[in-house]
Each structure stands twice: as structure tokens, then as C-alpha cells.
Design an enzyme around this catalytic site. Structure first.
Site, PDB file in Angstrom:
ATOM      1  CG  LEU A 277     -23.083  26.275  23.367  1.00 50.24           C
ATOM      2  CD1 LEU A 277     -23.819  27.390  24.365  1.00 50.24           C
ATOM      3  CD2 LEU A 277     -22.644  27.352  22.134  1.00 50.24           C
TER       4      LEU A 277
ATOM      5  CB  VAL B  27     -18.493  26.556  19.542  1.00 49.14           C
ATOM      6  CG1 VAL B  27     -18.797  27.792  18.382  1.00 49.14           C
ATOM      7  CG2 VAL B  27     -19.129  25.408  18.663  1.00 49.14           C
ATOM      8  CD  GLU B  28     -18.724  30.691  22.776  1.00 50.12           C
ATOM      9  OE1 GLU B  28     -17.848  31.560  22.690  1.00 50.12           O
ATOM     10  OE2 GLU B  28     -19.916  30.926  22.404  1.00 50.12           O
ATOM     11  CB  SER B  29     -12.822  28.027  24.979  1.00 49.02           C
ATOM     12  OG  SER B  29     -13.445  26.897  25.611  1.00 49.02           O
TER      13      SER B  29
ATOM     14  CD  GLN C  92     -13.288  32.709  25.259  1.00 47.86           C
ATOM     15  OE1 GLN C  92     -12.908  33.646  24.473  1.00 47.86           O
ATOM     16  NE2 GLN C  92     -12.508  32.357  26.105  1.00 47.86           N
TER      17      GLN C  92
END
Length: 481
Positions: A132, A135-137, A153
Site C-alpha cells: 500500500l 501507492v500512497e507515497s 498518507q
């Protein structure tokens, strides 16, 4: 004579059978993989002879700790079922051949990925959730949007709800280890709440719990399934989900997408130690043998140039640097230390007037708050640093030891004055033998430390181990001094 021949023949047959069985056992053993091929599915490991006592005795079952690369552990988890969805394909195609991005992800993830995966494993959560932050950061702990921040995030309210400290001096959302603990708590809550579907949990993490809950309730009322794929939520509302699922497919077979994933060793990289209040982070970095930039990479949660003077905080250091830091720890308290307080900018304030009011300089004020300009906003929170009093310069352990020494001296003095004594307890008591732990199949140093409630750094020190040491089943480790 004939009877003797039959006995000899039976003996020969028996020896031949034992020899063949031994050869068969050796062949079985040599066929067991020591490491897993990066592009081989996890269920390709042979289960031949699984009912043979000899096989079970000499070949331990395959465990995830056998992987040398943390990415391999994630690749072989196969917990999340990825549908052949058009939006997933679109995202997958977008990242196809984006090698520069994958190189950045690998470099940024290296200090933190083992910790994240080990925590997921300990909680029995899907290891794919460790993707994850890509994708987030892009696995950047310093990533900051308008509200969300850090690897995961998180927004401030969610961070605080799940135990993170967020203030002008420290932002727990940017602390990669602390934020991981909080996010995994949150994701577990979402999973439990949203019909025990991990994709639903990730969708809710992206768009909000109530949105997914409403879709689930709607499907239940119509007698429809409540898994994510049955909810019919538009991709625009849950953009994180197809990207996350795309990366699951990419990590499972990177070569298929013209990508190489930088290996990350399947061993602990960081451990946490108590932070010295009021000490400049440059001095802490120097004590640990790190540059200031390296320290900030591992500890991006600290917003100031010093550790906050009040409250309990932790710093993360590479395992190989902890010994040096511990040796130099007490020297930090001989350095100049600072007390910190918050100030809310009011109408008419400027850096100059605030500096004059608190007997500091504009330069020091800007450094303490990482300001790049002189502009201030009404309501903005600033941190003010003032030198700590001289009597605060001793570390707490020293003060505690002083009290203990004082009690010991007092007791000795009473005995010297004629008070009847029972003798020296420390001399009479037998030396307590250090506790040991026998390594089991599937153990890691990190697991053993958590299981026995000791610090990983201490476990390594007591056993003269380093971050590259390999432990084997049956090996005895000290778990106390």
C-alpha cells in the site's frame, strides 16, 4: 549349509534395501529448495514423501523465513485474489517498464519493509498490505499532501484516533514504524467492520468507512454478495484499490512487466531506543555514527532540530549503529539541551517581534521550525527553543543510579555503626544463570525478541550477533544478561 546360505541372503537383501532407502532419503533432501525462485509460485514446493517419518525428521517444513528477500515473502503470500479487472489492467500497464520508479521504491522501502512485513505476519494479516505505501507515497516517509502525510498518507484525525502523537514538534504519521502500528490497527478495524474483506478494508481506507459500509448494507438488503467486486463502486471513488491490486500482480511477476525489484534483505534493519529529551538531532546522529540526513531518513517524524523536551519519544536506528549510540548516550547530556514550547501566531506578529519577545533570534526561530521564508499565518503554531536548566542535564538513568547508590551507602553506614546485619545479600546470593531460548524452525531474531519481551539490540548484543548473523533451529540464545 543351506540354512546358512538363506540367512546370508536375507542379510544381503536387508542391507541392499537399507542402502536404497538411504539413497532415496538423500535424493529427497537435496530436492528441497534452500531459497525460493523469485518467479516461482509458492505452491510449487514439492510435497513428496510428506507422510514419510524419515522425510519429516530430516527435512523441516518450508517457512517464510527461508526467503532471503522480503519482496519474495510478499510475492509468495497469495492471500489477495486479484480479479482481471479493466481498471487493474490499466494501472498495471501504466507502471509497466517504469524501472526508475521501482528503483526509488526499493531504495526508500529498504529501512522499513522488513518491519512492516513482520508486523503483518505477527497479526496474521495479508502481507500484500505492505504494498500500500507504494501507492500512497512511493514509500516516501516525508510525503506530505494537504492533509495526509507519511508512508501511509494518514490524515491527522485518523492518526490521533489510533494512538499517534501529532503536534508542532512531532508528527507520528511520518514516523514510519509508529504509523505502521497505527495503520495496521485501523486496517484490522476496517476488515472486521466491513464483512471481513481485505479489499473492502483498503477501499474504506481510501474513500472512507461509511461509503463502503453503505454499499455493503445496500447489497445485503437486495440479497447480493458483499465482497468488493460485488459492490459496484466506481473506480474514481476508490483509486487506491486498482493501483494496489496492480502492484500485487507486478510484484508477483516483475519480469513479466519488464521490471526488476531491488532485493531487500529478510532481516531486521532498524530498532527503537528511547529518545533523549532536548538534545539536538545532529548530536544524536553523530553519537550513532550517522549523518544528520541519515538520521532524518529513519526518524522523519521529528519536525524540529531537537527532540521535544517533554514527553516520551523513541528514535529508530540501524541495528549496526545502536551499540555505538549506547556507548555515547551519556555524553549527549553534557551537550547543550533545549526546552521547547509552542506559540500560536497572532495578528500583528512577525518573526522579529516573536524573537525579541522570547529573547531568541530570527535565525534560531526559523531553524527550530524549518521555515524557509519570513511569512507567518495567524493561528500558525511555532516552536520556541530555550536552553534547559543546568540541573536538567543529567540523564534519568544516572539520577536513578544515584538514588540506588545513596540507599546502598546508607545501608552500609548503618551496619558500620553497629546495627545488626544479616550479611551482604549480593555476596550470599548465588549468581542467577542467564535465561536461554532454543531456536525453533521459522524463528527470526525479531520474533524471538518480541516473544521474550526484550529489545532486539540487546538480544544481538548478548549473543554477539549482528544484522547479518544467521540463526539455526536448535541453537541456544541468551535472552537476558
Amino acid at each position: 549349509m543351506r540354512k546358512h546360505f538363506r540367512q546370508t541372503h536375507s542379510f544381503t537383501v536387508l542391507m541392499l534395501a537399507m542402502f536404497v532407502a538411504q539413497l532415496s532419503g538423500c535424493a529427497t533432501t537435496s530436492a528441497s529448495p534452500s531459497t525460493t525462485e523469485f518467479n516461482a509460485p509458492a505452491n510449487d514446493v514439492s510435497n513428496a514423501n510428506e507422510h514419510s517419518p524419515q522425510h519429516q525428521q530430516h527435512t523441516p517444513p518450508a517457512v517464510v523465513e527461508q526467503y532471503n528477500d522480503v519482496w519474495e515473502k510478499i510475492q509468495h503470500a497469495n492471500t489477495i485474489d486479484v480479479h482481471d479487472d479493466a481498471e487493474v489492467r490499466k494501472q498495471r500497464n501504466f507502471f509497466d517498464d517504469k524501472q526508475k520508479f521501482m528503483n526509488q521504491v526499493g531504495e526508500r522501502a529498504e529501512p522499513f519493509l522488513y518491519y512492516i512485513v513482520s508486523q503483518l505476519e505477527a497479526r496474521n494479516m495479508p502481507l500484500e498490505l505492505a504494498l500500500l505505501p507504494i501507492v500512497e507515497s512511493g514509500y516516501n516517509p516525508l510525503a506530505q499532501a494537504n492533509g495526509p502525510a507519511g508512508l501511509w498518507q494518514m490524515i491527522p484525525a485518523t492518526g490521533r484516533n489510533f494512538g499517534l502523537t501529532v503536534n508542532s514538534a512531532y508528527d507520528g504519521r511520518k514516523d514510519a514504524l509508529a504509523s505502521t502500528d497505527a495503520v495496521l490497527d485501523y486496517l484490522q478495524h476496517l476488515y472486521d467492520t466491513l464483512d471481513k474483506d481485505w479489499i473492502n478494508a483498503v477501499a474504506a481506507y481510501n474513500t472512507g468507512e461509511l461509503v463502503i459500509k453503505a454499499a455493503i448494507d445496500k447489497n445485503k438488503a437486495k440479497g447480493k454478495p458483499t465482497d468488493f467486486w460485488s459492490l459496484g463502486i466506481p473506480a474514481k471513488r476508490v483509486q487506491t484499490v486498482p493501483k494496489w491490486l496492480a502492484f500485487i500482480q507486478i510484484i508477483r511477476a516483475p519480469n513479466h512487466y519488464n521490471l526488476k525489484v531491488r532485493p531487500i534483505a529478510n532481516r531486521p534493519f532498524l530498532d527503537r531506543v528511547p529518545a533523549p529529551n532536548g538534545v539536538d538531532i545532529g548530536q544524536i546522529a553523530n553519537a550513532a555514527g550517522l549523518s544528520k540526513a541519515e538520521f532524518k531518513t529513519y526518524n522523519p517524524g521529528f519536525r524540529q532540530g531537537v527532540i521535544p523536551s517533554k514527553g516520551k519519544y523513541q528514535i529508530a536506528l540501524p541495528l549496526e549503529n545502536i551499540g555505538q549510540y549506547q556507548e555515547n548516550h551519556d555524553k549527549l547530556y553534557a551537550q547543550k539541551r533545549y526546552d521547547s514550547q509552542s506559540y500560536i501566531v497572532k495578528s500583528g506578529d512577525s518573526l522579529g517581534t516573536i524573537a525579541a519577545k522570547f529573547d531568541t533570534s530570527v535565525k534560531a526561530l526559523k531553524q527550530a521550525n524549518n521555515l524557509t521564508s519570513d511569512r507567518l499565518k495567524i493561528g500558525q503554531e511555532l516552536t520556541l527553543l530555550t536552553p534547559m536548566a543546568a540541573n536538567d542535564n543529567e540523564p534519568e538513568p544516572t539520577k536513578a543510579n544515584t538514588k540506588a547508590d545513596s540507599k546502598a551507602k546508607s545501608s552500609t553506614k548503618k551496619n558500620a555503626n553497629g546495627t545488626k546485619a544479616n550479611g551482604s545479600k549480593s555476596a550470599d546470593m548465588p549468581t542467577v544463570k542467564a535465561k536461554t531460548y532454543k531456536v525453533k524452525s521459522g524463528d527470526s531474531l525479531d520474533k524471538i525478541a518480541r516473544k521474550n519481551k526484550v529489545k532486539l539490540a540487546d538480544l544481538m548484543k548478548w549473543n554477539q550477533l549482528n544484522s547479518k548473523s544467521i540463526i539455526k533451529p536448535g541453537q541456544e540464545l541468551k535472552i537476558s544478561e
